[in-house]
Each structure stands twice: as C-alpha cells, then as structure tokens.
Design a protein around this motif. Structure first.
Motif, PDB file in Angstrom:
ATOM      1  N   TYR A   1       0.662  -1.227  -0.741  1.00 19.94           N
ATOM      2  CA  TYR A   1       0.132   0.158  -0.069  1.00 19.94           C
ATOM      3  C   TYR A   1       0.638   1.188  -0.170  1.00 19.94           C
ATOM      4  N   LEU A   2       1.563   0.900   0.990  1.00 15.00           N
ATOM      5  CA  LEU A   2       2.946   2.297   0.522  1.00 15.00           C
ATOM      6  C   LEU A   2       3.389   2.804  -0.301  1.00 15.00           C
ATOM      7  N   GLN A   3       3.774   1.608  -0.910  1.00 12.55           N
ATOM      8  CA  GLN A   3       4.321   1.703  -2.907  1.00 12.55           C
ATOM      9  C   GLN A   3       3.977   2.440  -3.394  1.00 12.55           C
ATOM     10  N   ALA A   4       2.118   1.698  -3.149  1.00 11.42           N
ATOM     11  CA  ALA A   4       1.191   2.448  -4.185  1.00 11.42           C
ATOM     12  C   ALA A   4       1.107   4.362  -4.153  1.00 11.42           C
TER      13      ALA A   4
ATOM     14  N   PHE B   1      10.853   6.160   3.247  1.00 11.55           N
ATOM     15  CA  PHE B   1      10.736   4.596   3.975  1.00 11.55           C
ATOM     16  C   PHE B   1       9.954   3.871   2.274  1.00 11.55           C
ATOM     17  N   ALA B   2       9.515   4.114   1.412  1.00 10.51           N
ATOM     18  CA  ALA B   2       8.501   4.028  -0.074  1.00 10.51           C
ATOM     19  C   ALA B   2       9.995   2.995  -0.526  1.00 10.51           C
ATOM     20  N   ARG B   3      11.345   4.028  -1.138  1.00 12.75           N
ATOM     21  CA  ARG B   3      12.093   3.200  -1.727  1.00 12.75           C
ATOM     22  C   ARG B   3      12.165   2.154  -0.904  1.00 12.75           C
TER      23      ARG B   3
ATOM     24  N   ARG C   1      10.610  -0.398  -1.637  1.00 14.49           N
ATOM     25  CA  ARG C   1      10.359  -1.202  -3.219  1.00 14.49           C
ATOM     26  C   ARG C   1      10.963  -2.482  -3.141  1.00 14.49           C
ATOM     27  N   VAL C   2      12.980  -2.602  -2.379  1.00 17.76           N
ATOM     28  CA  VAL C   2      13.972  -3.105  -2.079  1.00 17.76           C
ATOM     29  C   VAL C   2      13.377  -4.852  -1.991  1.00 17.76           C
ATOM     30  N   ILE C   3      12.512  -4.197  -0.754  1.00 17.97           N
ATOM     31  CA  ILE C   3      11.928  -5.887   0.064  1.00 17.97           C
ATOM     32  C   ILE C   3      10.963  -6.604  -0.693  1.00 17.97           C
ATOM     33  N   LEU C   4      10.333  -5.920  -0.931  1.00 16.89           N
ATOM     34  CA  LEU C   4       9.325  -6.121  -1.997  1.00 16.89           C
ATOM     35  C   LEU C   4       9.728  -6.462  -3.795  1.00 16.89           C
ATOM     36  N   ALA C   5      10.777  -6.590  -4.211  1.00 18.98           N
ATOM     37  CA  ALA C   5      11.670  -6.526  -5.155  1.00 18.98           C
ATOM     38  C   ALA C   5      12.096  -8.147  -4.976  1.00 18.98           C
TER      39      ALA C   5
END
Length: 127
Positions: free
Chosen positions: A8-11, A64-66, A69-73
């Motif tokens: 959600y944060l990434q969105a 935090f979102a940046r 993004r690494v974790i989600l990748a």
C-alpha cells in the motif's frame, strides 16, 4: 510489519496519493490509510502528510517507500523462483541444504561422514 502495508505504501508512492493508490490496489482509501497508520505507529515515523486534501508521502515516507521497494522486489523474485519449478536447485545446478546458526560443521557432522556424503552426492551442496 505486513507485506500488504508495504504494498500500500508503494502504491501511494507510485500513484501520488492515498485515494489513487486505493483505486489501483482495489481497496478503500481507509484501508490504505489504516495500514500505513499501523506502520507509522510501529516504527514511530510519519509516512504520510495528511495536511492537504489528498494524503501524500512525507519526506520520510518517500525514503521508507524507496526501501520498501527493495523488499517487495526481493519478495517478487522469491515468488518467481518458487514458481519456476526447479525444486530448490540453484542456478549452478546444485541442491543447497542450509543449516542456520551452525558455525562450521560443529559436532553435527563428523569429518568422515561429511566428506563421504559430499563425494557420494556432488549435486547437493551443504551450507
């Protein structure tokens, strides 16, 4: 922390606000805002600037979102690996067996057993 909170944060980062992010991920704006509030509470950090009409990422939220993004990748890569059907075989063609927190071979394996196993099963790499 839950992956959905990071998603959600990434969105919000990708779409520029909570309402747009909520539409993109097919949940209510309240669900997105609530998930991010839980992250803020858990980590004692302000991720959203709620002073304007549309809640957007704060400077700390952008960082935090940046990092999220690494974790989600990495999670996405892990899913792809699991779905590839290679059954735990690494790209070098070895099956890898991990024994976490085992420094060296310890007393778990004798030298003779380890060497014998390694020569009998070269396709399995013991880590």
């Amino acid at each position: 922390m839950q992956l959905s909170q990071l998603e959600y944060l990434q969105a919000v980062a990708n779409y520029g606000g909570v309402r747009k992010a909520a539409r993109a991920v097919h949940v209510s704006p309240q669900a997105v805002s609530s998930a991010i509030k839980k992250l803020e509470s858990e980590y004692q950090i302000v991720l959203l600037d709620r002073s304007a009409g549309e809640a957007v990422l704060s400077p700390a939220g952008r960082e935090f979102a940046r990092r999220a993004r690494v974790i989600l990748a990495q999670v996405d890569d892990l899913k792809k690996y699991a779905q590839s059907g290679n059954g735990g075989v690494s790209p070098d063609g070895h099956f890898r067996l991990y024994a976490p927190c085992l420094h060296g071979r310890g007393l778990l394996f004798s030298e003779n057993w380890y060497d014998s196993f390694e020569s009998s099963h070269p396709q399995i790499h013991l880590d």
